[in-house]
Design a protein around this motif. Structure first.
Motif, short mmCIF file in Angstrom:
data_model
loop_
_atom_site.label_atom_id
_atom_site.label_comp_id
_atom_site.label_asym_id
_atom_site.label_seq_id
_atom_site.Cartn_x
_atom_site.Cartn_y
_atom_site.Cartn_z
N CYS A 432 0.82 -1.22 0.00
CA CYS A 432 0.00 0.00 0.00
C CYS A 432 0.85 1.26 0.00
CB CYS A 432 -0.94 0.01 1.21
SG CYS A 432 -0.07 0.09 2.79
N ALA A 433 2.14 1.16 0.35
CA ALA A 433 2.98 2.36 0.43
C ALA A 433 3.13 2.99 -0.94
CB ALA A 433 4.35 1.99 0.99
N ASN A 434 2.99 4.31 -1.01
CA ASN A 434 3.14 5.03 -2.27
C ASN A 434 4.02 6.26 -2.07
OD1 ASN A 434 1.37 7.23 -1.35
ND2 ASN A 434 -0.30 5.76 -1.64
N SER A 435 4.22 7.00 -3.17
CA SER A 435 5.15 8.13 -3.15
C SER A 435 4.75 9.22 -2.17
CB SER A 435 5.28 8.73 -4.55
OG SER A 435 5.78 7.78 -5.46
N TYR A 436 3.44 9.46 -2.05
CA TYR A 436 2.98 10.52 -1.14
C TYR A 436 3.32 10.17 0.31
CZ TYR A 436 0.38 12.13 -5.21
OH TYR A 436 0.04 12.59 -6.46
N GLY A 437 3.05 8.94 0.71
CA GLY A 437 3.40 8.51 2.05
C GLY A 437 4.89 8.50 2.27
N ALA A 438 5.65 8.07 1.25
CA ALA A 438 7.12 8.00 1.37
C ALA A 438 7.72 9.39 1.59
CB ALA A 438 7.71 7.34 0.13
N ILE A 439 7.22 10.37 0.84
CA ILE A 439 7.74 11.74 0.98
C ILE A 439 7.41 12.29 2.37
CG2 ILE A 439 7.49 14.12 0.16
CD1 ILE A 439 7.03 12.91 -2.65
N CYS A 440 6.17 12.09 2.83
CA CYS A 440 5.78 12.59 4.15
C CYS A 440 6.59 11.91 5.25
CB CYS A 440 4.29 12.36 4.38
SG CYS A 440 3.23 13.39 3.34
N GLY A 441 6.79 10.60 5.13
CA GLY A 441 7.59 9.88 6.12
C GLY A 441 9.02 10.35 6.17
N TYR A 442 9.59 10.66 5.02
CA TYR A 442 10.95 11.17 4.92
C TYR A 442 11.07 12.50 5.68
CZ TYR A 442 15.36 12.48 2.56
OH TYR A 442 16.66 12.83 2.27
N ALA A 485 11.45 8.93 16.29
CA ALA A 485 11.49 9.49 14.95
C ALA A 485 11.28 8.40 13.90
CB ALA A 485 12.82 10.20 14.71
N MET A 486 11.91 7.24 14.11
CA MET A 486 11.77 6.13 13.16
C MET A 486 10.32 5.62 13.11
SD MET A 486 11.49 2.56 12.90
CE MET A 486 12.08 1.86 14.43
N LEU A 487 9.72 5.43 14.29
CA LEU A 487 8.36 4.91 14.35
C LEU A 487 7.35 5.93 13.78
CD1 LEU A 487 8.36 3.18 17.86
CD2 LEU A 487 8.43 2.09 15.61
N CYS A 488 7.55 7.20 14.07
CA CYS A 488 6.66 8.24 13.52
C CYS A 488 6.75 8.27 12.00
CB CYS A 488 7.01 9.60 14.10
SG CYS A 488 6.51 9.82 15.82
N SER A 489 7.96 8.11 11.48
CA SER A 489 8.13 8.07 10.03
C SER A 489 7.42 6.86 9.44
CB SER A 489 9.62 8.02 9.70
OG SER A 489 9.82 7.89 8.31
N LEU A 490 7.56 5.71 10.09
CA LEU A 490 6.91 4.48 9.61
C LEU A 490 5.39 4.62 9.60
CD1 LEU A 490 7.32 1.45 8.83
CD2 LEU A 490 7.11 0.93 11.27
N VAL A 491 4.83 5.12 10.70
CA VAL A 491 3.38 5.31 10.79
C VAL A 491 2.90 6.34 9.76
CG1 VAL A 491 1.52 6.15 12.27
CG2 VAL A 491 3.25 4.62 13.21
N CYS A 492 3.68 7.38 9.58
CA CYS A 492 3.31 8.43 8.63
C CYS A 492 3.25 7.88 7.20
CB CYS A 492 4.30 9.57 8.72
SG CYS A 492 3.91 10.96 7.66
N LEU A 494 2.66 4.81 6.15
CA LEU A 494 1.51 3.93 5.96
C LEU A 494 0.19 4.70 6.03
CD1 LEU A 494 2.72 0.89 8.10
CD2 LEU A 494 2.77 1.14 5.62
N THR A 495 0.09 5.64 6.97
CA THR A 495 -1.15 6.39 7.14
C THR A 495 -1.44 7.28 5.94
OG1 THR A 495 -0.84 6.40 9.54
CG2 THR A 495 -2.40 7.98 8.63
N VAL A 496 -0.46 8.07 5.54
CA VAL A 496 -0.65 8.97 4.40
C VAL A 496 -0.89 8.18 3.12
CG1 VAL A 496 0.44 10.75 2.97
CG2 VAL A 496 0.66 10.84 5.46
N SER A 497 -0.16 7.08 2.94
CA SER A 497 -0.35 6.25 1.75
C SER A 497 -1.79 5.74 1.67
CB SER A 497 0.62 5.07 1.76
OG SER A 497 1.95 5.50 1.66
#
Length: 540
Positions: A432-442, A485-492, A494-497
């Protein structure tokens, strides 16, 4: 301090031997280029995927057992404010390689990737892949500077050479054989380097234990001394968060390290890649034992009975050099020379991997895929070589910072842990992960890490987590802020995606807002598939 001429001769002989093996391996690499079905760059990056299990275990172990591992572990065990309980590297790296073998080796090797950035490029495209290369590149440069600083300090203590000369010569040799032979030179020089490390470090143990200045390293013997439990250390409840954070950092951070996947992808099969990881996990843990013993011995030694005298190394601010100091003043001269050889071997075995790591990712995922899609194989090989040289020079420049080896070592892993690891987990295991979620997580991972502050870079903390302290004007965080920071990025991610997926599919968000074209192509393909199935059913 006078130069130790006999020791210098031994080290020169060792360096010449390593360079000779590297040159021999580079010739083997050229033969493999002719016989291998893959491209020349594939031979350089992953050894043509025919590195044997035994060589794979040696090169993986040698990469993890670097100057930071050897000197950093001894430094932590020796330091009165830390001790054995804080020597987390051996168990952390054991966990790291076991987890890598269990969960990451098979999906990466089975798809025949060349670098760890390949899955990102296939799903997210070139721009985001280039953004991921930046933290990976900085991490490699910090790793190189860490291990070169470790070597410079060691040689200045034992051989009387200036740090500049030691760092320059060692870096030059590593750059040269990596420049010539790629992974073949790195892997085969790692074999001899690991043999030398194992022999010399374990040989030091009985001589250290029998030194007149050492009263014993058993807990019972140590309890009767004024610096009771100095080498065992203790973990206060207030420091539990920091301990957990550092353990998680070293256990999981290097799961997003290209050097690991260079070994995994060089194996002949997924099964061999997993075996390599499991065997290397055991070997890495065993190789940490001498550093623990040296740190414990140094903590119990009466330095007043040695030529070093008082005050002790910690009081002089030389805890980071405790391993070479212990070898120099607590063992015979000839053995201290072997010790410097082991550190030099550890440094070069890790440095060459870091050099090839960044060079491989830039060449394969940026230069070939974006900048020069029609580049010839000869051109790609020269790009790899130039990158090896530039990363090596950058690491050399930072090696003179004078920071703690252990601190540099942790910092080199933080960017991998906070930014790349959550992205890597999602791209491998969550469709389910996509570019929008990846950018936000970064952005979230990077922002949280920067706002937490970093004293080594002069960045003051903006976010003060529970348990923070101020010592000598420097604020330290004792909350597991890196893991947060790592967990917030991971959740972000998946959630945004998921939110973007639902928004576009349910037409809650206009299709014109799909600026990255993530859903437009996907939904058109799905509609075409549905239409094809419908027509097939009608015709039948």
């Amino acid at each position: 301090m006078a130069v130790n001429v006999p020791g210098l001769v031994v080290v020169v002989i060792f360096y010449v031997g390593v360079l000779a093996i590297g040159i021999w391996a580079s010739r083997k690499s050229k033969k493999a280029e002719k016989s291998c079905a893959g491209t020349k760059s594939e031979v350089t990056i992953v050894g043509g995927r025919n590195i044997s299990v035994l060589v794979g275990v040696f090169t993986t172990t040698a990469t993890w057992v670097g100057g930071g591992y050897i000197l950093g572990t001894a430094e932590v065990v020796y330091s009165p404010k830390q001790g054995l309980i804080w020597a987390i590297a051996p168990p952390a790296f054991f966990i790291n390689l076991v987890v890598g073998g269990m969960f990451f080796a098979k999906p990466m090797r089975s798809k025949r990737y060349l670098t760890m950035l390949d899955p990102f490029q296939h799903r997210y495209g070139n721009m985001f892949t280039a953004a991921l290369l930046l933290p990976a590149l900085v991490s490699d440069i910090l790793w190189v500077s860490c291990i070169l600083a470790a070597l410079g300090g060691t040689m200045s203590v034992i051989l009387g050479l200036s740090s500049f000369i030691s760092i320059f010569i060692s870096a030059g040799i590593s750059i040269l054989y990596t420049f010539l032979g790629g992974l073949y030179s790195v892997a085969y020089t790692d074999v001899i380097q690991l043999f030398f490390m194992f022999f010399s470090l374990f040989l030091c143990i009985p001589f250290l234990a029998l030194s007149p200045a050492v009263t014993g390293v058993s807990p019972a013997a140590h309890l009767n001394q004024s610096n009771a439990n100095a080498w065992l250390g203790k973990l206060e409840l207030a420091d539990a968060g920091k301990w957990i954070d550092e353990m998680m950092l070293l256990s999981l951070g290097t799961l997003a390290y290209q050097a690991l996947y260079q070994r995994i992808l060089s194996a002949a099969s997924s099964a061999q890649a997993q075996i390599t990881c499991f065997a290397a996990a055991v070997a890495v843990f065993i190789m940490g034992i001498p550093s623990v013993v040296i740190g414990a011995v140094a903590a119990t030694a009466d330095w007043n009975q040695t030529a070093y005298g008082l005050p002790a190394p910690f009081e002089r601010g030389e805890a980071g050099k405790i391993l070479p100091l212990a070898l120099q003043y607590l063992t015979p001269t000839w053995l201290s020379v072997l010790g410097i050889g082991s550190v030099a071997a550890a440094v070069m075995s890790s440095m060459d991997s870091a050099l090839l790591s960044s060079a491989s990712m830039f060449t394969q995922n940026i230069y070939k895929s974006t900048l020069r899609k029609q580049a010839s194989e000869r051109e790609l090989q020269w790009v790899i070589r130039i990158c090896v040289l530039l990363v090596g020079l950058a690491g050399m420049g930072l090696a003179f910072s004078g920071e703690s080896v252990f601190a540099l070592w942790l910092l080199s892993t933080e960017l991998l842990y906070c930014i790349i690891l959550p992205e890597f987990i999602c791209v491998l295991f969550f469709s389910c992960a996509n570019s929008y979620g990846a950018i936000c997580g970064y952005v979230v991972g990077l922002l949280l890490r920067l706002l937490s502050g970093e004293s080594m870079l002069g960045i003051p903390p903006v976010l003060l987590f529970p348990g923070w302290r101020e010592e000598d004007g420097v604020i330290t965080q004792h909350f597991p802020y890196r893991t947060l920071a790592m967990l917030c990025s991971l959740v972000c991610i998946l959630t945004v995606s998921k939110m973007m997926d639902v928004g576009f599919r349910q037409h809650l968000i206009p299709q014109s807002w799909d600026l990255l074209g993530v859903f437009k192509q996907k939904m058109e393909a799905e509609e075409e598939e549905e239409e094809r199935v419908y027509m097939t059913q009608l015709l039948s």
